[in-house]
Design a protein around this motif. Structure first.
Motif, short mmCIF file in Angstrom:
data_model
loop_
_atom_site.label_atom_id
_atom_site.label_comp_id
_atom_site.label_asym_id
_atom_site.label_seq_id
_atom_site.Cartn_x
_atom_site.Cartn_y
_atom_site.Cartn_z
N CYS A 23 40.21 51.23 45.44
CA CYS A 23 40.25 52.53 44.78
C CYS A 23 40.23 53.62 45.84
N GLN A 24 40.98 54.67 45.62
CA GLN A 24 41.02 55.76 46.60
C GLN A 24 41.17 57.09 45.87
N ASN A 41 33.92 53.52 53.79
CA ASN A 41 34.60 52.63 52.85
C ASN A 41 33.64 51.57 52.35
N HIS A 42 33.86 51.14 51.13
CA HIS A 42 33.05 50.06 50.55
C HIS A 42 33.98 49.04 49.94
N PHE A 43 33.77 47.79 50.26
CA PHE A 43 34.63 46.72 49.77
C PHE A 43 33.80 45.63 49.09
N THR A 44 34.31 45.14 47.97
CA THR A 44 33.79 43.93 47.35
C THR A 44 34.86 42.86 47.52
#
Length: 291
Positions: free
Chosen positions: A3-4, A45-48
């Motif tokens: 998402c951005q 940034n955050h990533f799953t």
């Protein structure tokens, strides 16, 4: 899934919502704001990450995850930073840094040929032939370049612009003037690509020499700071602000407070997760490792 948040100027949310998009791309959560997103606004940034079809026992997987939690991983710049053809964008950056404008144009034109082999082949052939001419052959070179410009599809705006500039003038093929047609944001992309390429090699060399141990000469964050709390993310540097743009914040990204490890005793009390490497570039405030 990523998402951005994106800002768009002079366009209604209703029009964006009705825009035809690929099935895997969705837009939403529209709102109107007084200011756009600017350099330095990105906080990180955050990533799953989901791993599927993992081969191995539960014990092996758990051990690998524990190792990842303990040591982390090298946060390399990904391949998207270097373009989508066999000619990486950092090679253009090297040519720009050396002020070798012909080489820069040659690389950009060759990259375009890979993307549009059918519609750009003849134009590229004419460019290559003309670019090798000099002296008394310049009038013929300019004629070939003018022909190449006419044959270049209109959607290939950048390369068409190169050919139009090169086809004009009296004394020499002005490759530097042609390169000036490159938009500032794209020029900065070439340099950011080169910076990222150098950083990746710096990171690999650092781990090759010292592994996951903190070494004398490493640069670490000052006590109390966390990489997740840094005000500017390096990826945000891709968003360049044009000079004189009144909507720009005008504030440069704030650099984190860092220190150099001077003794083995200091190193013993720090974690490799504290170690940082600066992105190579201009700036008196940059602190590089001393080892």
């Amino acid at each position: 899934i990523t998402c951005q948040r994106v800002s768009a100027q002079k366009v209604r949310a209703e029009l964006l919502a009705q825009t035809a998009l690929p099935a895997t791309l969705h837009v939403g959560n529209f709102s109107y704001q007084d200011t756009r997103l600017n350099l330095g606004d990105l906080r990180g940034n955050h990533f799953t990450v989901v791993l599927r079809q993992v081969v191995g026992s539960d014990e092996l997987v758990e051990a690998a995850l524990q190792e990842l939690r303990k040591k982390g991983f090298l946060n390399y710049f990904g391949m998207q930073r270097f373009g989508t053809t066999s000619i990486p964008t950092y090679r253009v950056g090297i040519a720009v840094l050396n002020q070798d404008w012909k080489q820069a144009l040659d690389l950009i034109m060759a990259s375009r040929l890979e993307m549009d082999p059918e519609s750009f082949q003849h134009s590229h052939d004419l460019y290559t032939k003309a670019a090798g001419m000099s002296g008394g052959a310049l009038p013929e070179a300019r004629r070939l370049l003018a022909e190449a410009a006419k044959l270049t599809p209109r959607h290939v705006t950048l390369e068409r612009g190169f050919l139009e500039v090169l086809s004009k003038g009296d004394y020499q093929l002005t490759f530097s003037a042609a390169f000036d047609r490159v938009p500032r944001q794209l020029r900065m992309m070439y340099m950011h690509s080169l910076q990222s390429y150098v950083w990746n090699h710096m990171a690999s060399r650092r781990v090759e020499l010292y592994g996951d141990a903190v070494a004398v000469g490493d640069v670490v964050l000052e006590d109390g700071q966390d990489t997740a709390e840094l005000e500017a993310d390096v990826d945000d540097g891709m968003e360049e602000v044009e000079a004189g743009d009144s909507s720009a914040s005008g504030a440069a990204p704030k650099l984190p407070s860092v220190k150099v490890i001077l003794t083995a005793e200091e190193a013993a009390h720090r974690s490799v997760l504290d170690v940082v490497l600066p992105l190579p570039g201009p700036g008196a405030g940059l602190q590089f490792p001393t080892h």
